[in-house]
Design an enzyme around this catalytic site. Sequence first.
Site, mmCIF file in Angstrom:
data_model
loop_
_atom_site.group_PDB
_atom_site.id
_atom_site.type_symbol
_atom_site.label_atom_id
_atom_site.label_comp_id
_atom_site.label_asym_id
_atom_site.label_seq_id
_atom_site.Cartn_x
_atom_site.Cartn_y
_atom_site.Cartn_z
ATOM 1 N N GLU A 92 0.824 -1.209 0.000
ATOM 2 C CA GLU A 92 0.000 0.000 0.000
ATOM 3 C C GLU A 92 0.852 1.250 0.000
ATOM 4 O O GLU A 92 1.940 1.280 0.562
ATOM 5 C CB GLU A 92 -0.859 0.029 1.267
ATOM 6 C CG GLU A 92 -1.882 -1.063 1.311
ATOM 7 C CD GLU A 92 -2.669 -1.042 2.610
ATOM 8 O OE1 GLU A 92 -2.710 0.003 3.288
ATOM 9 O OE2 GLU A 92 -3.237 -2.085 2.941
ATOM 10 N N CYS A 105 3.370 8.383 0.977
ATOM 11 C CA CYS A 105 3.777 7.496 2.064
ATOM 12 C C CYS A 105 4.042 6.128 1.437
ATOM 13 O O CYS A 105 3.144 5.530 0.851
ATOM 14 C CB CYS A 105 2.648 7.412 3.085
ATOM 15 S SG CYS A 105 2.944 6.198 4.374
ATOM 16 N N CYS A 112 5.220 -7.069 7.628
ATOM 17 C CA CYS A 112 6.203 -6.596 8.600
ATOM 18 C C CYS A 112 6.357 -7.664 9.661
ATOM 19 O O CYS A 112 5.388 -8.310 10.035
ATOM 20 C CB CYS A 112 5.715 -5.296 9.236
ATOM 21 S SG CYS A 112 6.889 -4.576 10.408
ATOM 22 N N CYS A 116 3.673 -5.359 15.937
ATOM 23 C CA CYS A 116 2.988 -4.413 16.833
ATOM 24 C C CYS A 116 1.492 -4.727 16.842
ATOM 25 O O CYS A 116 0.894 -4.900 15.781
ATOM 26 C CB CYS A 116 3.226 -2.978 16.387
ATOM 27 S SG CYS A 116 4.973 -2.578 16.221
ATOM 28 N N CYS A 119 -1.224 -2.642 14.821
ATOM 29 C CA CYS A 119 -0.943 -2.351 13.415
ATOM 30 C C CYS A 119 -1.423 -3.470 12.495
ATOM 31 O O CYS A 119 -1.162 -4.649 12.740
ATOM 32 C CB CYS A 119 0.558 -2.143 13.249
ATOM 33 S SG CYS A 119 1.040 -1.909 11.535
ATOM 34 N N GLY A 159 5.788 -2.084 6.723
ATOM 35 C CA GLY A 159 7.169 -2.522 6.857
ATOM 36 C C GLY A 159 8.012 -1.653 7.751
ATOM 37 O O GLY A 159 7.660 -0.527 8.082
ATOM 38 N N GLU A 160 9.144 -2.213 8.167
ATOM 39 C CA GLU A 160 10.077 -1.527 9.060
ATOM 40 C C GLU A 160 11.341 -1.198 8.239
ATOM 41 O O GLU A 160 12.124 -2.098 7.910
ATOM 42 C CB GLU A 160 10.391 -2.451 10.251
ATOM 43 C CG GLU A 160 11.558 -2.044 11.107
ATOM 44 C CD GLU A 160 11.489 -0.613 11.633
ATOM 45 O OE1 GLU A 160 10.529 -0.265 12.322
ATOM 46 O OE2 GLU A 160 12.415 0.158 11.318
ATOM 47 N N SER A 191 10.480 6.394 9.393
ATOM 48 C CA SER A 191 9.893 6.042 10.685
ATOM 49 C C SER A 191 10.300 4.630 11.098
ATOM 50 O O SER A 191 10.233 3.698 10.303
ATOM 51 C CB SER A 191 8.364 6.127 10.581
ATOM 52 O OG SER A 191 7.759 5.742 11.795
ATOM 53 N N SER A 214 8.537 5.545 16.471
ATOM 54 C CA SER A 214 7.199 5.176 16.936
ATOM 55 C C SER A 214 7.310 4.775 18.400
ATOM 56 O O SER A 214 7.649 3.643 18.711
ATOM 57 C CB SER A 214 6.658 4.012 16.101
ATOM 58 O OG SER A 214 6.563 4.411 14.754
ATOM 59 N N LEU A 215 7.052 5.732 19.264
ATOM 60 C CA LEU A 215 7.263 5.501 20.699
ATOM 61 C C LEU A 215 6.017 4.837 21.315
ATOM 62 O O LEU A 215 6.096 3.750 21.860
ATOM 63 C CB LEU A 215 7.571 6.840 21.375
ATOM 64 C CG LEU A 215 7.989 6.761 22.830
ATOM 65 C CD1 LEU A 215 9.298 6.013 22.995
ATOM 66 C CD2 LEU A 215 8.089 8.157 23.429
ATOM 67 N N HIS A 216 4.932 5.522 21.266
ATOM 68 C CA HIS A 216 3.599 5.052 21.650
ATOM 69 C C HIS A 216 3.393 4.758 23.133
ATOM 70 O O HIS A 216 2.253 4.758 23.590
ATOM 71 C CB HIS A 216 3.170 3.827 20.826
ATOM 72 C CG HIS A 216 3.199 4.054 19.358
ATOM 73 N ND1 HIS A 216 2.906 5.269 18.779
ATOM 74 C CD2 HIS A 216 3.514 3.233 18.315
ATOM 75 C CE1 HIS A 216 3.023 5.185 17.468
ATOM 76 N NE2 HIS A 216 3.403 3.968 17.155
ATOM 77 N N ASN A 290 -5.852 4.787 14.943
ATOM 78 C CA ASN A 290 -6.782 4.384 13.903
ATOM 79 C C ASN A 290 -7.335 3.011 14.248
ATOM 80 O O ASN A 290 -6.561 2.088 14.457
ATOM 81 C CB ASN A 290 -5.988 4.250 12.603
ATOM 82 C CG ASN A 290 -6.572 5.083 11.505
ATOM 83 O OD1 ASN A 290 -7.744 4.957 11.166
ATOM 84 N ND2 ASN A 290 -5.741 5.948 10.968
ATOM 85 N N CYS A 333 -1.847 2.511 7.089
ATOM 86 C CA CYS A 333 -1.339 1.453 6.219
ATOM 87 C C CYS A 333 -1.566 0.037 6.716
ATOM 88 O O CYS A 333 -1.600 -0.223 7.895
ATOM 89 C CB CYS A 333 0.137 1.683 5.938
ATOM 90 S SG CYS A 333 0.327 2.527 4.379
HETATM 91 N N1 SAH Z 1 7.474 0.319 10.790
HETATM 92 C C1 SAH Z 1 7.683 1.710 10.955
HETATM 93 C C2 SAH Z 1 7.032 2.554 9.869
HETATM 94 C C3 SAH Z 1 5.687 2.139 9.394
HETATM 95 S S1 SAH Z 1 4.357 2.241 10.548
HETATM 96 C C4 SAH Z 1 7.214 2.155 12.303
HETATM 97 O O1 SAH Z 1 6.571 1.390 13.001
HETATM 98 O O2 SAH Z 1 7.526 3.282 12.661
HETATM 99 C C5 SAH Z 1 3.933 3.963 10.453
HETATM 100 C C6 SAH Z 1 3.297 4.544 11.734
HETATM 101 O O3 SAH Z 1 1.927 4.124 11.863
HETATM 102 C C7 SAH Z 1 3.993 4.101 12.995
HETATM 103 O O4 SAH Z 1 4.197 5.195 13.859
HETATM 104 C C8 SAH Z 1 3.000 3.117 13.555
HETATM 105 O O5 SAH Z 1 3.213 2.908 14.902
HETATM 106 C C9 SAH Z 1 1.700 3.770 13.211
HETATM 107 N N2 SAH Z 1 0.521 2.921 13.306
HETATM 108 C C10 SAH Z 1 0.397 1.626 12.999
HETATM 109 N N3 SAH Z 1 -0.864 1.202 13.230
HETATM 110 C C11 SAH Z 1 -1.557 2.280 13.687
HETATM 111 C C12 SAH Z 1 -2.913 2.486 14.097
HETATM 112 N N4 SAH Z 1 -3.809 1.501 14.078
HETATM 113 N N5 SAH Z 1 -3.239 3.729 14.492
HETATM 114 C C13 SAH Z 1 -2.342 4.750 14.492
HETATM 115 N N6 SAH Z 1 -1.067 4.599 14.116
HETATM 116 C C14 SAH Z 1 -0.677 3.380 13.724
HETATM 117 FE FE1 SF4 Z 2 5.699 -3.005 11.496
HETATM 118 FE FE2 SF4 Z 2 5.580 -0.382 11.994
HETATM 119 FE FE3 SF4 Z 2 3.356 -1.885 11.890
HETATM 120 FE FE4 SF4 Z 2 5.033 -2.166 13.923
HETATM 121 S S1 SF4 Z 2 3.852 -0.316 13.427
HETATM 122 S S2 SF4 Z 2 4.066 -3.847 12.775
HETATM 123 S S3 SF4 Z 2 6.983 -1.875 12.931
HETATM 124 S S4 SF4 Z 2 4.733 -1.473 10.227
#
Ligand code: SAH
Ligand code: SF4
Length: 343
Positions: A92, A105, A112, A116, A119, A159-160, A191, A214-216, A290, A333
């Site tokens: 995507e 993007c 991936c 997480c 995600c 992806g990472e 990211s 991506s701290l969260h 999201n 994504c």
């Molecule tokens: N793998 C990398 C980059 C792709 S993810 C990473 O994790 O940083 C891009 C961003 O979307 C990251 O900050 C990820 O944590 C966030 N993300 C993934 N799923 C999400 C969701 N359901 N709601 C909000 N952000 C989300």
């Molecule tokens: Fe992969 Fe980023 Fe999604 Fe985590 S948030 S599963 S590292 S794409």
Amino acid sequence: MDKIDIKSLNATELSENLDYLSLPKFRVTQIYEWVRRGVGSFAEMTNVPATLREKLDDKFYFADVKIARKLVSKLDGTVKYLFELADGEFIESVFMSYHHGYTVCISTQVGCRMGCKFCASGINGKARDLTAGEMLAQIEAAARDNGVRVSNVVMMGMGEPLDNFRNSMKFLELVGDEKGLGIGMRHISLSTSGVVDGIYKLAEYNLPITLSISLHAPIDELRSSVMPVNKRWNLAELFKACKDYIKVTGRRISFEYALIDGFNDSDECIKKLAESVKGMLCHINLIPANPVVENDFRSPERKKVEDFQKKLESYGLTTTIRRTLGADINASCGQLRRSEANK
Ligand code: SAH
Ligand code: SF4
């Protein structure tokens, strides 16, 4: 012999790979310029002799993406693409009108493997890495489809990127080429979920890109419960790597913090977060989470998100709340590919 992805080669590499043909220099330059302009076949290289194009066809292929599905947001014109790759995999990309220009993007892997929990991209693990050419092809396809020049790129799709380090670095080298997309490093964000050894390696390159983390969650127990990467490298190790990165590059880091209702929106989290990044050259980007079909993470209501921001700022931190683009087309994504897989 496996064919070579010509889009992933820089000028020197292409020239080396063409050595066996003993071509005049102008011919090599001609071919290189066609590739950078984003053609998808040798047939399009109209000023290259047909006999040579045939020989090239035997040795190289074009990493191309085809539009399999396309969703356009009625709210803000954001376009979400489901692209099909040459081997039938799907990825995507999102095209956004943002910050006085167009941003794409891009995905860096098919799926991936970081896992997480919030995600959609990681639900079935990783199928494979994308080549640098496939990363470029996403931008070229989006630019072509919308008839515009793309000015900004965020490596925040599926992806990472630091788990596909070599190809991501190659992409950063090629995307800036003036003969092609000509997108400078200052217009690119990468990211990462916190792949600490990758952050140290990236610092060595000292690139003027924006690094997003991506701290969260600012507490190990919380972060580990949703991000397995935190069990490999905990918050102390992550922040140490971030400080090193800032010291080496002199660049501000952006911390992404997806707010999840009842999970990471407490006053304790605010305090921990403020303490952790105190004195760091950084910015906090708050993202209302999201919803993903497969989990039950939800964003807190808007008022709570704004309160969270106010409290963080009272500690002297700079923050923004990310504008949600394409809310009606599930633009975060991984979700479109999931819906394709679930069909
Ligand atoms: N793998 C990398 C980059 C792709 S993810 C990473 O994790 O940083 C891009 C961003 O979307 C990251 O900050 C990820 O944590 C966030 N993300 C993934 N799923 C999400 C969701 N359901 N709601 C909000 N952000 C989300
Ligand atoms: Fe992969 Fe980023 Fe999604 Fe985590 S948030 S599963 S590292 S794409």
